[in-house]
Structures are given as C-alpha cells and as structure tokens.
Design a protein around this motif. Structure first.
Motif, PDB file in Angstrom:
ATOM      1  N   MET A   1      -5.054  10.605   2.555  1.00  0.00           N
ATOM      2  CA  MET A   1      -6.537  10.569   2.574  1.00  0.00           C
ATOM      3  C   MET A   1      -7.095  10.489   1.191  1.00  0.00           C
ATOM      4  N   ASN A   2      -6.451  11.591   0.138  1.00  0.00           N
ATOM      5  CA  ASN A   2      -6.900  11.656  -1.131  1.00  0.00           C
ATOM      6  C   ASN A   2      -6.277  10.102  -1.857  1.00  0.00           C
ATOM      7  N   ILE A   3      -4.873   9.913  -1.469  1.00  0.00           N
ATOM      8  CA  ILE A   3      -4.384   8.835  -2.142  1.00  0.00           C
ATOM      9  C   ILE A   3      -5.132   7.292  -1.805  1.00  0.00           C
ATOM     10  N   SER A   4      -5.495   7.261  -0.604  1.00  0.00           N
ATOM     11  CA  SER A   4      -6.473   6.197  -0.065  1.00  0.00           C
ATOM     12  C   SER A   4      -7.796   6.240  -0.968  1.00  0.00           C
ATOM     13  N   SER A   6      -8.546   7.836  -3.518  1.00  0.00           N
ATOM     14  CA  SER A   6      -8.307   7.548  -5.107  1.00  0.00           C
ATOM     15  C   SER A   6      -7.739   5.870  -5.529  1.00  0.00           C
ATOM     16  N   GLY A   7      -7.180   5.469  -4.364  1.00  0.00           N
ATOM     17  CA  GLY A   7      -6.865   3.975  -4.694  1.00  0.00           C
ATOM     18  C   GLY A   7      -8.105   3.096  -4.811  1.00  0.00           C
ATOM     19  N   LEU A   9     -11.363   4.110  -5.151  1.00  0.00           N
ATOM     20  CA  LEU A   9     -12.113   4.120  -6.377  1.00  0.00           C
ATOM     21  C   LEU A   9     -11.504   3.454  -7.557  1.00  0.00           C
ATOM     22  N   PHE A  10     -10.152   3.547  -7.512  1.00  0.00           N
ATOM     23  CA  PHE A  10      -9.424   2.809  -8.727  1.00  0.00           C
ATOM     24  C   PHE A  10      -9.997   1.169  -8.647  1.00  0.00           C
ATOM     25  N   THR A  11      -9.723   0.606  -7.305  1.00  0.00           N
ATOM     26  CA  THR A  11     -10.196  -0.793  -7.109  1.00  0.00           C
ATOM     27  C   THR A  11     -11.751  -0.917  -7.433  1.00  0.00           C
ATOM     28  N   PHE A  12     -12.485   0.101  -7.019  1.00  0.00           N
ATOM     29  CA  PHE A  12     -13.964  -0.108  -7.257  1.00  0.00           C
ATOM     30  C   PHE A  12     -14.395  -0.140  -8.943  1.00  0.00           C
ATOM     31  N   GLY A  13     -13.403   0.761  -9.641  1.00  0.00           N
ATOM     32  CA  GLY A  13     -13.528   0.789 -10.995  1.00  0.00           C
ATOM     33  C   GLY A  13     -13.065  -0.466 -11.686  1.00  0.00           C
ATOM     34  N   LEU A  14     -12.005  -1.198 -11.218  1.00  0.00           N
ATOM     35  CA  LEU A  14     -11.520  -2.331 -11.821  1.00  0.00           C
ATOM     36  C   LEU A  14     -12.813  -3.396 -11.603  1.00  0.00           C
ATOM     37  N   ILE A  15     -13.122  -3.450 -10.262  1.00  0.00           N
ATOM     38  CA  ILE A  15     -14.251  -4.381 -10.109  1.00  0.00           C
ATOM     39  C   ILE A  15     -15.470  -4.362 -10.946  1.00  0.00           C
ATOM     40  N   ALA A  16     -16.019  -2.811 -11.112  1.00  0.00           N
ATOM     41  CA  ALA A  16     -17.175  -2.805 -11.710  1.00  0.00           C
ATOM     42  C   ALA A  16     -16.692  -3.288 -13.444  1.00  0.00           C
ATOM     43  N   SER A  17     -15.575  -2.849 -13.718  1.00  0.00           N
ATOM     44  CA  SER A  17     -15.166  -3.128 -15.182  1.00  0.00           C
ATOM     45  C   SER A  17     -15.294  -4.780 -15.122  1.00  0.00           C
TER      46      SER A  17
END
Length: 311
Positions: A1-4, A6-7, A9-17
């Motif tokens: 759950m936490n891994i999913s 965090s994954g 959130l990481f993808t969202f952060g990449l898209i936002a960047s």
C-alpha cells in the motif's frame, strides 16, 4: 500500500516537474526574447544546447542515470549529426517565432505536429495510417487556420518560423525511426541528446556570431549593467535540459502514449498561463480554433492507439 502510494506520488512529482519545466522554459524564452528585449534567438538556443551537452554528459557519465551508449561507426555518427542539425533548426525556429508571436498562438501551431509527422512518415517510409487517423487530422489543421485568422497579434514571419519549427520536430521524429532503426544503432533519448547537442553547438556558434552581430559583447555589456540577465540565461538553459530529462523519465515511468496525452493538456495549460502572465489579446475565434486543434490531436491519439490494438 505504502509502496504503491509512494510510487504514485513519485510519478505525479515527475509529471509536475515535466509540466513546470516545459511551460517554464517557453514562458521564460518569451520573456527574454520579447519582453526583456534580448532579441538573439540563435544565441539563446546556443546556450540551451551547451547546457544540454554538459548536463547530459554529467547525468550519464557521473550519475549513471542511463548506461552510456557509444557511437559505433562513422555512418551512425553522420546519422546522429543529421538529426542534431534538424533538432537545432526546430529549437531555433521555435525561439524566433516566440519573438514575434504570443505563446498561446505558438502552442496552437505547435499542436499540428501529428499532421506533419503523418505526412513525413508517408513520404519517407510510404507508411499509411488508417483512414480514421487521417480524418482526425482535419480538425487539427482547420483549427490552426481558424486560430490564425482570429489571432490579434498575428505576424507572418513568426508564423512561418513556427510552422517550420513544428515541421522540423516532426521530421526529426520520423528520421530518428528511419536512421536509427537497427538494434545496434538505437540510442535512448538521453544518449541521443548527449551526441546531438554538441553538433548543434558547432552549427550555432558561427551562425550566431555572423547573423546576430557582436552578441557575445552585447551580452557581457548587459550582464555588467544588470547581472540578472546572466542568471536568467543560466537558469533558462538548465531548464531547457531539464525538459528533456523529465520527458525521458516520464516516458520511462509511464508510457509514450501517456506522455502524448499529457502533452496535449500541457499545451492548453501553457496557453492559459501565458495569457494570464503576458496579457496578450485573444479573440473568441482564436480560442475556438485552438480548442478545435487540441480536440483533433486527442482524436488522433485515440485513432493511433486503436490502430495499434487492431494490429
């Protein structure tokens, strides 16, 4: 759950960047070339290519973001150099157009890339798309024609350069698939940029010095009077590389199709933000034309996706 989580959130952060860097470099280019009065698009592109050369080498060689891929033959080097020249022209053309056109109209014309990609793919590889795919290109082109007629700040030379830059981007995409088609010659986008950017620098340096006069001396003089221009150029150049880096990372962690869909939305976001910042006049006709173009691009993406599923 936490891994999913965090994954995601990481993808969202990449898209936002990717969004922030992509829209940011367009707006900053417009500010420098038009509002600030730094009317040297070739030199600005030269700065971008120098940053891409240095930072892509650091990312690959030092930080090992992707494995280093070597150029295996003289023929492959010539192919990469050809792509580098076309890539260089597309960036220069885009920057020149930003000097004369508002970002909103620039993005509307840029959205016609699928049309040119389909044309070049047919002319160079005789690859035919399904009839539905070609039909979706009609609103893409029609929308830009409507937007051109309704653009209060229309400038013919800027429009020609924007069309040329858009066509060059499409040509590079098709040529890349043709020239680097074998498994031995294929390069990922980060390695390709690392080899293309120095070719662009070698091409742009004499062109900028000849066509833009004493641009180095003028830039140094401007920096002495106002050091902010130096920091703007450095930040702008680093941001230009960051666009390519985040583009690669978003594709790696999602898919090329997702990137295409996100790109369509990015164009619309860039238009809204640019109008809010630069307050350039827009007409209802122009916005309707741009909306039609974006709608056509979305239909084109769906038609391409379905044709791949059918195959």
């Amino acid at each position: 759950m936490n891994i999913s989580l965090s994954g995601r959130l990481f993808t969202f952060g990449l898209i936002a960047s990717w969004y922030a860097s992509n829209i940011g470099v367009i707006l900053l280019n417009k500010y420098l070339l038009s509002n600030y009065g730094f009317r040297y698009p070739m030199f600005l592109t030269l700065c971008h290519m120098m940053a891409c050369s240095i930072l892509s080498y650091i990312a690959i060689s030092w930080f090992k973001m992707v494995p280093m891929q070597t150029v295996r033959s003289r023929v492959q080097f010539v192919k990469i150099s050809s792509l580098g020249l076309i890539f260089c022209f597309s960036v220069v053309g885009g920057n020149i157009s930003l000097r004369y056109l508002p970002v909103s109209f620039n993005q509307a014309v840029g959205a016609t890339t699928p049309f040119f990609t389909a044309v070049f793919a047919y002319l160079m590889t005789l690859r035919r798309e399904g009839w539905l795919t070609y039909i979706t290109l009609i609103p893409v082109v029609t929308g830009v024609m409507i937007a051109s007629g309704g653009e209060p700040s229309f400038h013919l030379f800027g429009f020609i350069m924007c069309i040329a830059a858009t066509a060059a981007r499409a040509l590079k995409t098709v040529l890349q698939g043709v020239l680097l088609s074998s498994e031995m010659e294929k390069l990922n986008s980060m390695n390709l940029l690392m080899y293309m950017a120095p070719v662009a620098v070698l091409c742009l340096l004499p062109a900028a010095l000849v066509m833009e006069g004493d641009v180095l001396g003028i830039t140094i003089t401007l920096a002495r009077d106002d050091s902010s221009i130096l920091w703007l150029l450095i930040f702008n150049s680093a941001l230009a590389y960051f666009v390519n880096l985040t583009n690669f990372l978003v594709t790696k962690h999602t898919s090329a199709l997702t990137l295409q869909v996100l790109g369509n939305a990015k164009g619309a976001v860039a238009v809204v933000i640019s109008i809010l910042i630069f307050r350039n006049p827009v007409s209802v006709t122009g916005m309707l034309g741009y909306t039609l173009t974006v709608f056509g691009v979305i239909l084109y993406s769906e038609a391409k996706k379905r044709s791949k599923i059918d195959i």
